[in-house]
Design an enzyme around this catalytic site. Structure first.
Site, PDB file in Angstrom:
ATOM      1  CD1 TRP A 125      -4.179   3.564  -3.191  1.00  0.00           C
ATOM      2  CD2 TRP A 125      -3.383   5.507  -2.434  1.00  0.00           C
ATOM      3  NE1 TRP A 125      -3.922   3.407  -1.853  1.00  0.00           N
ATOM      4  CE2 TRP A 125      -3.431   4.590  -1.356  1.00  0.00           C
ATOM      5  CE3 TRP A 125      -2.933   6.804  -2.181  1.00  0.00           C
ATOM      6  CZ2 TRP A 125      -3.018   4.917  -0.067  1.00  0.00           C
ATOM      7  CZ3 TRP A 125      -2.531   7.134  -0.905  1.00  0.00           C
ATOM      8  CH2 TRP A 125      -2.583   6.200   0.131  1.00  0.00           C
ATOM      9  N   GLY A 126      -2.942   4.863  -8.399  1.00  0.00           N
ATOM     10  CA  GLY A 126      -2.827   5.606  -9.641  1.00  0.00           C
ATOM     11  C   GLY A 126      -1.990   6.862  -9.553  1.00  0.00           C
ATOM     12  CB  ALA A 131       3.974   8.452  -8.504  1.00  0.00           C
ATOM     13  CG  ASP A 150      -9.156   2.337  -1.119  1.00  0.00           C
ATOM     14  OD1 ASP A 150      -8.138   2.070  -1.796  1.00  0.00           O
ATOM     15  OD2 ASP A 150      -9.144   2.443   0.118  1.00  0.00           O
ATOM     16  CG  ASP A 187      -2.339   0.493   0.857  1.00  0.00           C
ATOM     17  OD1 ASP A 187      -2.450   1.379   0.006  1.00  0.00           O
ATOM     18  OD2 ASP A 187      -3.325   0.014   1.477  1.00  0.00           O
TER      19      ASP A 187
END
Length: 438
Positions: A220-221, A223, A241, A147
């Site tokens: 989380w998409g 960078a 999420d 994560d």
């Protein structure tokens, strides 16, 4: 480099990525994850009963393999530099649970974060990668969900990427420099970023182990992971999420539409866990599952397996959609060929692209999504489907009749020159079309 885990750069016409020596991770991961059902309320008994139900429902026979532990499995502090399993939850340790899961012919996953703490506040792995990876390998762990919570200041990125869940975008999915603070300059190399370094440290630590662990980044998409995820992990989260709502399913599908170039063998956009069984209507569950499978996302069930209806189980076990997701000949995902409600290429979280197609060794998968709140008639014309647009057919302005199979029922619909369906609200028509005319 480990004798059992060889990580190299793989280059193909569609993408490049990490290749495992055993071949595991070439195709999207199929399994179950604890978070949506249990959150932090986990213990060994829940994982064992879920694994048993997994087998009982025929999910193992359908190809699902992984029973994945999410957050909250450890004590709140490290001991002698190690993350320690909470023995009140796991009396036989994680290694004991892993053995029991392996004895059922399944695999097991675990969770950590590329920060100082996990999202729920438990010890995480940044700057402890080698110790943690070695412990997981010794326990027999087969999969890591990694994560992106609790990042210390010295590890934060200099710039922000145009991430759809975090910044406002226009109808083409573009961020405005005036509205987005610290937006990365055009052409910025995200492989020089702290995010790349944080997640690469774990990749390297896993590569040094003698037991193979599939690596999935829950980033989380952010960078611009789509530009470097293939070099780092088997899969990477493309968005924030999911939740069990039709609006969120549509939102994630819309975001995924603009990031399909990074998908191929050994590299998959993770659209997050499946919400089938968590309150979606059956029509919404069908659409959700069909598009997650068609995009070649990992398919990780996130519900109480004992509460699934027969129809919901049938959705999760749909053999034609699973075959497309797990195709070992064609690694590319399905793509939109027409948006439908909106002009092509439109970014719209409420009305994503509706007409999709994708090649497979079994034929061409065609999906027609109804985003509206009432039934609609949808028509798939072969002349519109890219897989049928050969030079000869374009010159003749015909695509001929093709054999069509209904993906949901398995019924052979015969040969036809196009396919028309009355699609219920929030449902998806799904067909498999032969490549040859008949």
């Amino acid at each position: 480099m480990s004798a059992l885990l060889l990580l190299v750069l793989f280059f193909s016409a569609s993408c490049h990525g990490i290749v495992t020596k055993s071949g595991i991770g070439k195709l999207p991961t199929l399994g179950w994850n604890s978070w949506n059902m249990y959150g932090c309320n986990i213990d060994e008994a829940k994982f064992l009963s879920s694994a048993q139900e997994f087998v009982k429902l025929g999910l193992k026979d359908a190809g699902y393999q992984y029973i994945n532990i999410d957050d909250c499995w450890s004590l709140k502090t490290r001991q002698n530099g190690h993350i320690i399993p909470d023995r009140s939850k796991f009396p036989d340790g994680i290694d004991g649970l892993a053995k029991k899961v392996h004895d059922m012919g399944l695999k097991i996953g675990i969770y950590s974060s590329a920060g100082t703490l996990t999202c729920a506040g438990y010890p995480a792995s940044l700057e402890n990668e080698d110790v943690d990876a070695a412990d997981w390998a010794a326990w027999g762990i087969d999969y890591l969900k990694y994560d992106n919570c609790n990042i210390p200041n010295q590890w934060r990125d200099q710039y922000t990427a145009c991430d759809f869940d975090w910044q406002p975008v226009d109808s083409r999915g573009r961020c405005s420099r005036e509205r987005t603070k610290d937006l990365a300059p055009d052409g910025y190399n995200w492989r020089t970023s702290k995010s790349f370094e944080r997640f690469t440290r774990m990749k390297d630590a896993l590569a040094r182990q003698s037991h193979e662990i599939v690596y999935s980044m829950c980033i989380w998409g952010t960078a611009d992971v789509f530009s470097w995820g293939n070099d780092t992990a088997i899969s990477w989260r493309l968005s924030n999420d999911i939740d069990p709502s039709w609006n969120r399913v549509k939102n994630i599908l819309n975001q995924a539409t603009f990031h399909l170039d990074s998908v191929g063998f050994w590299g998959h956009n993770d659209a997050d866990m499946l919400e089938v069984g968590n309150g979606l209507t059956l029509a919404e569950a069908r659409s959700h599952f069909a598009f997650w499978a068609a995009m070649k996302s990992p398919l990780l069930i996130g519900t109480n397996l004992t509460a699934l209806s027969r129809d919901e189980v049938a959705v999760l076990k749909n053999r034609r959609l699973l075959a497309f997701n797990q195709d070992d000949v064609v690694g590319a995902p399905a793509r939109p060929y027409r948006w439908g409600t909106n002009p092509d290429g439109t970014y719209d979280a409420a009305r994503p692209a509706e007409f999709w197609s994708g090649d497979s060794k079994d034929g061409v998968l065609v999906l027609m999504l109804n985003t509206q709140d009432q039934p609609q008639t949808k028509v798939a014309r072969w002349a519109d489907v890219p897989q049928f647009q050969s030079k000869e057919e374009q010159q003749e302005m015909t695509n001929g009749n093709r054999r069509v199979v209904d993906v949901w029922s398995g019924r052979d619909l015969g040969c036809m020159g196009q396919y028309s369906a009355n699609v219920g609200a929030h449902d998806t028509a799904a067909i498999l079309v032969s490549k040859q005319t008949c």
